[in-house]
Design a protein around this motif. Sequence first.
Motif, PDB file in Angstrom:
ATOM      1  N   PRO A   1      -1.522   1.287  -5.236  1.00 25.89           N
ATOM      2  CA  PRO A   1      -0.448   0.950  -4.289  1.00 25.89           C
ATOM      3  C   PRO A   1       0.895   0.956  -4.999  1.00 25.89           C
ATOM      4  CG  PRO A   1      -1.655  -1.026  -4.915  1.00 25.89           C
ATOM      5  CD  PRO A   1      -2.341   0.130  -5.584  1.00 25.89           C
TER       6      PRO A   1
ATOM      7  N   GLY B   1       3.703  -0.420  -3.203  1.00 22.05           N
ATOM      8  CA  GLY B   1       4.539  -1.366  -2.468  1.00 22.05           C
ATOM      9  C   GLY B   1       4.999  -0.781  -1.149  1.00 22.05           C
ATOM     10  N   SER B   2       5.845  -1.527  -0.478  1.00 27.58           N
ATOM     11  CA  SER B   2       6.320  -1.074   0.835  1.00 27.58           C
ATOM     12  C   SER B   2       7.835  -1.186   0.918  1.00 27.58           C
ATOM     13  CB  SER B   2       5.672  -1.891   1.951  1.00 27.58           C
ATOM     14  OG  SER B   2       6.043  -3.248   1.854  1.00 27.58           O
TER      15      SER B   2
ATOM     16  N   GLU C   1       8.183  -0.269   8.695  1.00 21.53           N
ATOM     17  CA  GLU C   1       7.662  -0.644   7.387  1.00 21.53           C
ATOM     18  C   GLU C   1       6.737   0.478   6.922  1.00 21.53           C
ATOM     19  OE1 GLU C   1       5.885  -4.546   5.178  1.00 21.53           O
ATOM     20  OE2 GLU C   1       5.254  -4.195   7.238  1.00 21.53           O
TER      21      GLU C   1
ATOM     22  N   HIS D   1       4.185   1.719   3.826  1.00 27.34           N
ATOM     23  CA  HIS D   1       3.398   1.374   2.639  1.00 27.34           C
ATOM     24  C   HIS D   1       3.137   2.667   1.870  1.00 27.34           C
ATOM     25  CE1 HIS D   1       2.581  -2.740   4.019  1.00 27.34           C
ATOM     26  NE2 HIS D   1       2.727  -2.175   5.209  1.00 27.34           N
TER      27      HIS D   1
ATOM     28  N   ALA E   1      10.361   5.262  -4.736  1.00 29.75           N
ATOM     29  CA  ALA E   1       8.894   5.326  -4.667  1.00 29.75           C
ATOM     30  C   ALA E   1       8.360   6.360  -5.654  1.00 29.75           C
ATOM     31  CB  ALA E   1       8.435   5.644  -3.243  1.00 29.75           C
TER      32      ALA E   1
ATOM     33  N   ARG F   1       8.538   4.855  -9.124  1.00 30.12           N
ATOM     34  CA  ARG F   1       7.437   3.891  -9.301  1.00 30.12           C
ATOM     35  C   ARG F   1       6.120   4.636  -9.521  1.00 30.12           C
ATOM     36  NH1 ARG F   1      10.029   1.411  -5.068  1.00 30.12           N
ATOM     37  NH2 ARG F   1       8.381   1.917  -3.588  1.00 30.12           N
TER      38      ARG F   1
ATOM     39  N   CYS G   1       3.572   4.465 -12.762  1.00 31.27           N
ATOM     40  CA  CYS G   1       2.174   4.117 -12.534  1.00 31.27           C
ATOM     41  C   CYS G   1       1.253   5.229 -13.036  1.00 31.27           C
ATOM     42  CB  CYS G   1       1.976   3.864 -11.041  1.00 31.27           C
ATOM     43  SG  CYS G   1       0.422   3.084 -10.632  1.00 31.27           S
TER      44      CYS G   1
END
Length: 161
Positions: A77, A79-80, A99, A101, A142, A145, A149
Amino acid sequence: MRQNTGPRSRRRVTSAGGVVLRERPGGRGLEVLLIAIKDGRVWSLPKGQVEPGEHYPQTAVREVWEETGIRAKVLAPLGSIRYHFTVRDDGVQTTVTKEVHHFLMGYVAGLPRPQKEEVDGVDWVPVREALRRLVHQNERNAVLRALACWEALVPTGAKPK
């Protein structure tokens, strides 16, 4: 003094999608899967609405497949994000709270093909170019991130299985 602009309403939408990564041919870094929308003027990450009974990772996998023709699997994941925009629904000004995700996803199989009803184009794009093409800062974040990751999850030269 504020003018009455007619009826107003509010709506919430929940979506999920992915930052799909794969190694570029010849080991020349990573590529990100992007979609083009709004007559090809806007580049974005694949995402879509969560169906009843669906979990967010399931939605991300389904939406990536539907919008791009690419099979991918969720690795982690990310996050959102939440944002607001206004649309007109049957003449009623509606404020939508959306929203999304996001998930880091790894390429499994398939060739890019856009979903005709919703997507104008699909492309594997080198990371630096993807960060330039993405219109929205929250999507660029995103991707950043996802890259951090990916480095933690995938040893150099290894591909997700």
